[in-house]
Design a protein around this motif. Structure first.
Motif, short mmCIF file in Angstrom:
data_model
loop_
_atom_site.label_atom_id
_atom_site.label_comp_id
_atom_site.label_asym_id
_atom_site.label_seq_id
_atom_site.Cartn_x
_atom_site.Cartn_y
_atom_site.Cartn_z
N LEU A 35 0.83 -1.20 0.00
CA LEU A 35 0.00 0.00 0.00
C LEU A 35 0.87 1.26 0.00
N GLN A 36 1.91 1.27 0.85
CA GLN A 36 2.79 2.43 0.92
C GLN A 36 3.55 2.62 -0.39
N LEU A 37 4.06 1.53 -0.95
CA LEU A 37 4.80 1.61 -2.22
C LEU A 37 3.89 2.11 -3.34
N SER A 38 2.65 1.63 -3.36
CA SER A 38 1.69 2.09 -4.38
C SER A 38 1.42 3.57 -4.22
N GLY A 39 1.28 4.02 -2.98
CA GLY A 39 1.04 5.44 -2.74
C GLY A 39 2.19 6.30 -3.21
N GLY A 69 1.25 11.85 -9.91
CA GLY A 69 0.47 13.07 -9.73
C GLY A 69 1.33 14.32 -9.82
N VAL A 70 2.51 14.28 -9.20
CA VAL A 70 3.42 15.43 -9.27
C VAL A 70 3.85 15.69 -10.70
N MET A 71 4.15 14.63 -11.44
CA MET A 71 4.55 14.78 -12.84
C MET A 71 3.45 15.47 -13.64
N LEU A 110 -6.79 20.22 -15.49
CA LEU A 110 -6.05 18.96 -15.49
C LEU A 110 -5.00 18.93 -14.39
N GLN A 111 -4.33 20.06 -14.17
CA GLN A 111 -3.36 20.13 -13.08
C GLN A 111 -4.03 19.92 -11.72
N ILE A 112 -5.21 20.50 -11.56
CA ILE A 112 -5.93 20.33 -10.30
C ILE A 112 -6.31 18.86 -10.09
N LEU A 135 -4.84 13.49 -7.42
CA LEU A 135 -4.17 12.19 -7.50
C LEU A 135 -2.96 12.14 -6.58
N THR A 136 -2.21 13.24 -6.53
CA THR A 136 -1.05 13.32 -5.64
C THR A 136 -1.48 13.17 -4.19
#
Length: 294
Positions: A121-125, A132-134, A272-274, A279-280
């Motif tokens: 779960l942590q790795l997926s996050g 999301g940052v990208m 889209l950025q929002i 997602l981030t």
């Protein structure tokens, strides 16, 4: 509501302004010299606070050394590198994106350096947060030409070194400074950062610091909310939780900085950025959830 509960949100909100201040202050002061003054002021204020509350100072040289060395990693190299890179033309969005690589490196080193085991779960996050940052930063990167990116090779390299330093600094903090009064620890860190950065400022810069209200306002914000507030929150979270979960909060910095740049400087912010910001945030939520006991 306790400080521990709101610490992550406060940390992200305050720490994200660091890139804004770095870009703003570059017009009025040399970056390294500005940080030297900032570290000196932060040391004096934090030491006075520690003395006023009669905080216990270390009783051996090793503890002093660990505190000062962690300050070199977390402040002198990290902030010095980021501020220098931004002052030499590296866009704030690119610098923030480089910082967003930190959780990935932290996750890779967590087991070896921090004794942490990350679940699926942590790795997926962590992976979702990076995507999301990208998505948030991609429009800013698309606006840079190949020639511009090539000319920024030096600042990018310095920023990468800074990101590695703060990653190692968080592990160092967790391993060697797991106890002791945080006000004293912060004082020692700023002393170490000041002593490390002063020679570089003297060697590389003309020590420009324009005495105008904008410069003093930037210094006041850098010392009080950033150096005294955000750093204290980060040290508290490192001490109370896993390094990987604290590092995952870095993913929220670029989206928050993008919102601040939109509000302060009128930079573009698309729907889209929002969406990628959301997602981030979801990725950080997964990455910072405590692992369930086996």
């Amino acid at each position: 509501m306790s400080l521990v509960t709101v610490a992550p949100a406060l940390f992200v909100l305050i720490w994200s302004t660091g890139w804004i201040v770095a870009k703003y202050a570059a017009s009025f002061a040399d970056p390294l010299f500005f940080l030297v003054i900032r570290f000196a002021c932060a040391f004096v204020l934090m030491a006075l606070i520690a003395l006023a509350f009669r905080a216990e100072w270390p009783r051996n040289r090793a503890a002093y050394g660990h505190g000062m060395l962690s300050g070199v990693l977390l402040h002198a190299i990290y902030l010095g590198g980021v501020w220098w890179a931004v002052a030499h033309g590296l866009p704030v969005g690119v610098s923030a994106l480089i910082a967003a690589i930190q959780p990935l490196i932290t996750a890779a080193l967590a087991a070896r350096l921090g004794g942490e085991r990350l679940g699926a779960l942590q790795l997926s996050g962590i992976a979702i947060g990076f995507l999301g940052v990208m998505g948030v930063i991609a429009p800013k990167l698309a606006g840079l030409s190949a020639g511009t990116l090539e000319s920024l090779a030096g600042p990018v390299l310095v920023n990468v070194i800074a990101m590695i330093a703060v990653t190692l600094g968080t592990f160092y903090q967790k391993r060697y400074i797991a106890s002791g009064d945080l006000r004293v620890v912060s004082s020692l860190q700023y002393a170490g950062a000041f002593l490390a950065l002063l020679p570089l400022a003297l060697l590389l810069e003309p020590l420009r610091f324009e005495s105008r209200w904008e410069t003093w306002a930037a210094l006041a914000w850098s010392v009080i909310p950033l150096s005294l507030g955000a750093i204290s929150l980060m040290l508290m979270m490192i001490r109370r939780g896993a390094v990987s979960r604290v590092a995952a909060l870095i993913y929220l910095i670029p989206p928050t900085a993008a919102i601040e740049a939109y509000l302060m400087f009128g930079e573009t912010l698309t729907v889209l950025q929002i969406a990628f910001m959301a997602l981030t945030a979801f990725g950080v939520y997964l990455a910072t959830r405590p692992a369930r006991p086996a």
